[in-house]
Design an enzyme around this catalytic site. Structure first.
Site, mmCIF file in Angstrom:
data_model
loop_
_atom_site.group_PDB
_atom_site.id
_atom_site.type_symbol
_atom_site.label_atom_id
_atom_site.label_comp_id
_atom_site.label_asym_id
_atom_site.label_seq_id
_atom_site.Cartn_x
_atom_site.Cartn_y
_atom_site.Cartn_z
ATOM 1 N N TYR A 21 0.863 -1.184 0.000
ATOM 2 C CA TYR A 21 0.000 0.000 0.000
ATOM 3 C C TYR A 21 0.899 1.233 0.000
ATOM 4 O O TYR A 21 1.495 1.589 1.016
ATOM 5 C CB TYR A 21 -0.913 -0.012 1.223
ATOM 6 C CG TYR A 21 -1.736 1.252 1.387
ATOM 7 C CD1 TYR A 21 -2.500 1.746 0.324
ATOM 8 C CD2 TYR A 21 -1.750 1.946 2.588
ATOM 9 C CE1 TYR A 21 -3.253 2.903 0.460
ATOM 10 C CE2 TYR A 21 -2.511 3.098 2.741
ATOM 11 C CZ TYR A 21 -3.251 3.573 1.678
ATOM 12 O OH TYR A 21 -4.006 4.723 1.816
ATOM 13 N N ASP A 61 -2.353 -1.361 -3.752
ATOM 14 C CA ASP A 61 -2.853 -0.044 -4.125
ATOM 15 C C ASP A 61 -1.638 0.862 -4.237
ATOM 16 O O ASP A 61 -0.993 1.179 -3.239
ATOM 17 C CB ASP A 61 -3.819 0.450 -3.037
ATOM 18 C CG ASP A 61 -4.307 1.870 -3.280
ATOM 19 O OD1 ASP A 61 -3.873 2.492 -4.268
ATOM 20 O OD2 ASP A 61 -5.107 2.362 -2.466
ATOM 21 N N HIS A 65 -13.112 1.254 -3.524
ATOM 22 C CA HIS A 65 -12.199 0.745 -4.542
ATOM 23 C C HIS A 65 -12.780 -0.512 -5.167
ATOM 24 O O HIS A 65 -13.315 -1.378 -4.459
ATOM 25 C CB HIS A 65 -10.837 0.368 -3.924
ATOM 26 C CG HIS A 65 -9.933 1.517 -3.644
ATOM 27 N ND1 HIS A 65 -8.758 1.731 -4.321
ATOM 28 C CD2 HIS A 65 -10.032 2.537 -2.758
ATOM 29 C CE1 HIS A 65 -8.155 2.815 -3.853
ATOM 30 N NE2 HIS A 65 -8.908 3.318 -2.897
#
Length: 315
Positions: free
Chosen positions: A116, A146, A233
């Site tokens: 992340y 992500d 998301h």
């Protein structure tokens, strides 16, 4: 131990916080519904030392990397019960930004990494993270995360550009050292699809990625982006045609309580009476008739049990 070839489903998902029990339950139910074997999660928002329970009988094996002092960031890797995994080694970030997990599945080594990236200085953070991952990696490498930035703004952004400078984007795309390939883009080279909408910039972007090392690309069966529903998301999912995944065979067990129900016993009696009337003939051997009637009983009991479950859910 024998393993049969079956699709290995892998997903990456930004969860934007899982401290609420209902969100954790919803996530596990969705993973089970999709038959996910490996889930790489970002933004769990768990704090080190106070990780809530995120497991059930279908997903008993989970690995977490939490922020050391605050309920923010946080990543996790969730493994299905059917995936027999033997852990060898792991590395995690004190700020909950990445987790590397190395282990054996069916006598082969896999390295699984969930990442992340921060929403600033993505390029240097990713570069340092990948350098660590390069030293750690053995076997087939799977990366999900992500990245908080599109790898190719022309295709991965609805506006065709990014707020990051071009040199940073170029640096983020430097995945050659680990020979990583963008699974979804490999199968959809010219398609535009997105995983996140930024209201601040009024822009859709594809910032969530599943990557695989080139040597594992031949196993890739498919990859898709599923739209965001209860999360902000969308998820990225892929299937590998892998002999390393062995789903448990489903076996039916009789609910003996059904045999205490007079209505159930009457239905079974009627079904068997009709079965033998139609099949106990000279053209069919007695052995075949006897063996087949077991399946008839089993099917009848499964149907009755299913009807009872539906009625109880509607009450």
């Amino acid at each position: 131990m024998a393993y049969r070839s079956a699709p290995l489903k892998i997903i990456t998902q930004n969860c934007r916080g899982l401290n609420i029990p209902e969100r954790r339950t919803h996530l596990l139910q969705e993973l089970r519904k999709k038959h996910v074997a490996i889930a790489m999660l970002q933004e769990t928002h768990f704090k080190e030392g106070s990780t809530p329970t995120l497991r059930n009988s279908h997903y008993p094996n989970n690995y977490f990397c939490n922020h050391s002092t605050a309920h923010k960031s946080g990543v996790a890797i969730i493994l299905a019960a059917e995936l027999e995994f033997k852990e060898l080694e792991r590395i995690q970030d004190s700020q909950g930004r990445y987790l590397f997990l190395k282990g054996i599945i069916a006598d082969k080594i896999y390295t699984i990494a969930t990442i992340y990236l921060p929403n600033r200085r993505q390029a240097p953070f990713l570069r340092n993270t990948l350098h660590q991952l390069e030293d750690f990696t053995d076997g087939i490498l799977l990366v999900g995360g992500d990245f908080n930035a599109p790898l190719d703004p022309t295709l991965d952004s609805s506006t065709g550009h990014s707020c990051l400078p071009q040199h940073s984007i170029s640096s983020i795309r430097e995945l050659e050292a680990l020979r990583l390939v963008d699974c979804w883009r490999t199968l959809h080279p010219t398609v535009k699809d997105f995983t996140y909408y930024s209201a601040l910039h009024n822009r859709y972007s594809r910032i969530d990625y599943l990557l695989i090392a080139e040597e594992g690309l031949s196993h890739l069966l498919g990859a898709e982006i599923t739209p965001a529903t209860w999360l902000d998301h969308g998820s990225v999912e892929m299937e590998l045609n892998s002999p390393l995944y062995r789903p448990k065979a489903w076996t039916w067990r009789l609910n003996e309580a059904l045999l205490l129900d007079p209505d159930t016993k009457e239905q079974i009696h009627q079904v068997l009476e009709q079965y033998f009337r139609e099949n106990d003939t000279p053209e069919i051997s007695p052995i075949s008739v006897c063996e087949a009637h077991k399946s008839v009983i089993c099917g009848t009991l499964i149907r009755i049990a299913s009807q009872k479950r539906r009625r109880s859910c509607l009450k």
